[in-house]
Design an enzyme around this catalytic site. Structure first.
Site, PDB file in Angstrom:
ATOM      1  N   ASP A 133       0.852  -1.199   0.000  1.00  0.00           N
ATOM      2  CA  ASP A 133       0.000   0.000   0.000  1.00  0.00           C
ATOM      3  C   ASP A 133       0.886   1.247   0.000  1.00  0.00           C
ATOM      4  OD1 ASP A 133      -2.408   1.442   0.224  1.00  0.00           O
ATOM      5  OD2 ASP A 133      -2.336   1.416   2.416  1.00  0.00           O
ATOM      6  N   HIS A 177      -9.097   4.963  -2.184  1.00  0.00           N
ATOM      7  CA  HIS A 177      -8.400   5.029  -0.893  1.00  0.00           C
ATOM      8  C   HIS A 177      -9.259   5.838   0.071  1.00  0.00           C
ATOM      9  CE1 HIS A 177      -4.211   3.580  -1.762  1.00  0.00           C
ATOM     10  NE2 HIS A 177      -4.793   3.505  -2.949  1.00  0.00           N
ATOM     11  N   GLY A 178      -8.870   5.809   1.340  1.00  0.00           N
ATOM     12  CA  GLY A 178      -9.560   6.645   2.321  1.00  0.00           C
ATOM     13  C   GLY A 178     -11.033   6.325   2.422  1.00  0.00           C
TER      14      GLY A 178
HETATM   15  P1  13P Z   1      -8.861   4.896   5.660  1.00  0.00           P
HETATM   16  O1  13P Z   1      -7.997   5.790   6.489  1.00  0.00           O
HETATM   17  O2  13P Z   1     -10.115   5.594   5.242  1.00  0.00           O
HETATM   18  O3  13P Z   1      -9.126   3.591   6.304  1.00  0.00           O
HETATM   19  O4  13P Z   1      -8.065   4.610   4.284  1.00  0.00           O
HETATM   20  C1  13P Z   1      -7.096   3.595   4.218  1.00  0.00           C
HETATM   21  C2  13P Z   1      -6.319   3.616   2.953  1.00  0.00           C
HETATM   22  O5  13P Z   1      -6.642   4.277   1.982  1.00  0.00           O
HETATM   23  C3  13P Z   1      -5.127   2.776   2.893  1.00  0.00           C
HETATM   24  O6  13P Z   1      -4.409   2.958   1.712  1.00  0.00           O
HETATM   25  O1  G3H Z   2      -3.171   5.084   3.647  1.00  0.00           O
HETATM   26  C1  G3H Z   2      -2.551   4.819   4.665  1.00  0.00           C
HETATM   27  C2  G3H Z   2      -2.894   3.605   5.439  1.00  0.00           C
HETATM   28  O2  G3H Z   2      -3.969   3.853   6.305  1.00  0.00           O
HETATM   29  C3  G3H Z   2      -1.675   3.110   6.149  1.00  0.00           C
HETATM   30  O3  G3H Z   2      -1.348   3.906   7.227  1.00  0.00           O
HETATM   31  O4  G3H Z   2       1.051   4.505   6.875  1.00  0.00           O
HETATM   32  O5  G3H Z   2      -0.031   4.629   9.150  1.00  0.00           O
HETATM   33  O6  G3H Z   2       0.451   2.400   8.099  1.00  0.00           O
HETATM   34  P1  G3H Z   2       0.130   3.856   7.863  1.00  0.00           P
HETATM   35 ZN    ZN Z   3      -4.446   4.947   0.952  1.00  0.00          ZN
END
Ligand code: 13P
Ligand code: G3H
Ligand code: ZN
Length: 307
Positions: A82, A209-210
C-alpha cells in the site's frame, strides 16, 4: 493455496458490479481477524501492507504470517504493498513474494509520476505482479503527514496516465481522504467524475483510498472509555456501495479496523482493570476485526460468496 494476482478477482468484480476490500495489516491478530471474516463470507480478500506496517512488523514476519494464513484456506487472497513510496520498496516486496504493489507518485509532478510508475510497471510485469498507481491527491493523514487539500483526478489526464504508464489499476481522488476525520460538512463523492473516468478507461479497475466509514458506535465507544476522537466521521456506507457498483473494484479500509480494535481494547481494560495478559484484550480486538470486515463485505463491498 498460494497468494494470487488480483487480475481475475478484479475482472469478476468489474463485471459483477461489486468491489474487493483491501484491508491494512500490521500484526497477527489483524491478519487472523480478516482471514476469519473472509472464510465466514466466502469472499475474496486483499491484505495490504503500508511502508509503516512493513517497518513495524518486518517483511519477513508478514510473509511468514501470510504463509501460515494461506495454509488452511482455499480463498483467493492478494498480498499488496500500500502506498509504495519508491521503486526500491516495490522491488523488495515483489522479490519477497507480494502479488501486487501500489506505486504512489501522487506527490510528484505529472511527468515524474509517469516516469517512476513506468519503472515499477516494467519490473513488476516481468514477474507477473500487478501495479496500482495514483493520480490526484487525497486530503488527510498519510505516514503521519496531514495534507489539507484534495486535488481531484482529471479524467482525461487519467486516460493519458494509464495509457502511458501501462499500470493495471488506478487510485483516483473524488472526495475520500485518509484517517478518521473526512468530512466537516455534508459527506459527498464526485460520482460524475468517477463515471467519466470509467467511460474513458473501460475495463480498468478503479481504486478508492480513504474509504473507511468510521462507524459512530465505535467513535462513541472510544470516547466513552477514555479515548478522545471527537467529531470523527467517515464516508457513508451507501456512497461506497454506489461506487462499488461503478468502476471501483478495490476499496481501502484501515481506520475502521484501528477504531474497532481500539474501542474493544479500551472497553475490555476499563471493565476488567485487573487484566494484564494481552490475550485477554487481544481476543475481543481480533473478534472486532473479524466483525468489521464481515460488515464491510456485506454492507459495502457486495463480495460475499464471490470467492
Ligand atoms: P482509511 O484511512 O479511510 O481507512 O483509508 C485507508 C487507505 O486508503 C489505505 O491505503
Ligand atoms: O493510507 C494509509 C494507510 O492507512 C496506512 O497507514 O502509513 O499509518 O500504516 P500507515
Ligand atoms: Zn491509501
Amino acid at each position: 493455496m498460494p497468494l494470487v494476482s488480483p487480475k481475475e478477482m478484479f475482472a469478476k468484480a468489474y463485471a459483477g458490479g461489486y468491489a474487493i476490500g483491501a484491508f491494512n495489516v500490521n500484526n497477527m491478530e489483524i491478519i487472523q481477524g480478516i482471514m476469519e471474516a473472509g472464510k465466514a463470507e466466502n469472499a475474496p480478500l486483499i491484505l495490504q501492507v503500508s511502508a509503516g506496517a512493513r517497518k513495524y512488523a518486518g517483511q519477513n514476519y508478514i510473509m511468514k504470517l501470510m504463509e501460515a494464513a494461506m495454509q488452511d484456506t482455499d480463498l483467493p487472497v492478494v498480498l499488496h504493498l500500500d502506498h509504495g513510496p519508491n521503486f526500491e520498496m516495490c522491488k523488495a516486496v515483489i522479490d519477497g513474494g507480494f502479488t501486487s504493489v501500489m506505486y504512489d507518485g501522487s506527490h510528484l509532478s505529472y511527468e515524474e509520476n509517469i516516469a517512476e510508475t513506468k519503472k515499477v510497471v516494467e519490473y513488476a510485469h516481468a514477474r507477473g505482479v500487478w501495479v496500482e498507481a495514483e493520480l490526484g491527491r487525497l486530503a488527510g493523514v498519510e505516514e503521519d503527514v496531514q495534507s489539507d487539500d484534495h486535488v481531484y483526478t482529471d479524467p482525461e489526464q487519467a486516460k493519458d496516465f494509464v495509457t502511458r504508464t501501462g499500470c493495471d489499476s488506478l487510485a483516483i481522488a473524488i472526495g475520500t481522504s485518509h484517517g478518521a476525520y473526512k468530512f466537516k460538512g455534508e459527506a459527498k463523492l464526485d460520482f460524475a467524475r468517477l463515471e467519466k473516468v470509467g467511460q474513458l478507461l473501460p475495463g480498468v479497475p478503479i481504486v478508492l483510498h480513504g474509504a473507511s466509514s468510521v462507524p459512530q458506535e465505535f467513535v462513541e465507544m472510544v470516547n466513552k472509555y477514555g479515548g478522545h476522537v471527537p467529531g470523527a466521521r467517515g464516508v457513508p456506507e451507501d456512497l461506497l456501495r454506489k461506487a462499488a457498483g461503478m468502476a471501483v473494484c478495490k476499496i481501502n479500509i484501515d481506520s475502521d479496523i484501528r477504531l474497532a480494535m481500539t474501542a474493544c481494547i479500551r472497553k475490555h481494560l476499563a471493565e476488567n482493570p485487573g487484566d494484564f495478559d494481552p490475550r485477554q484484550y487481544l481476543t475481543p480486538a481480533r473478534n472486532a476485526v473479524r466483525d468489521m470486515v464481515q460488515r464491510k463485505i456485506k454492507n459495502v463491498l457486495g463480495c460475499s460468496g464471490k470467492a
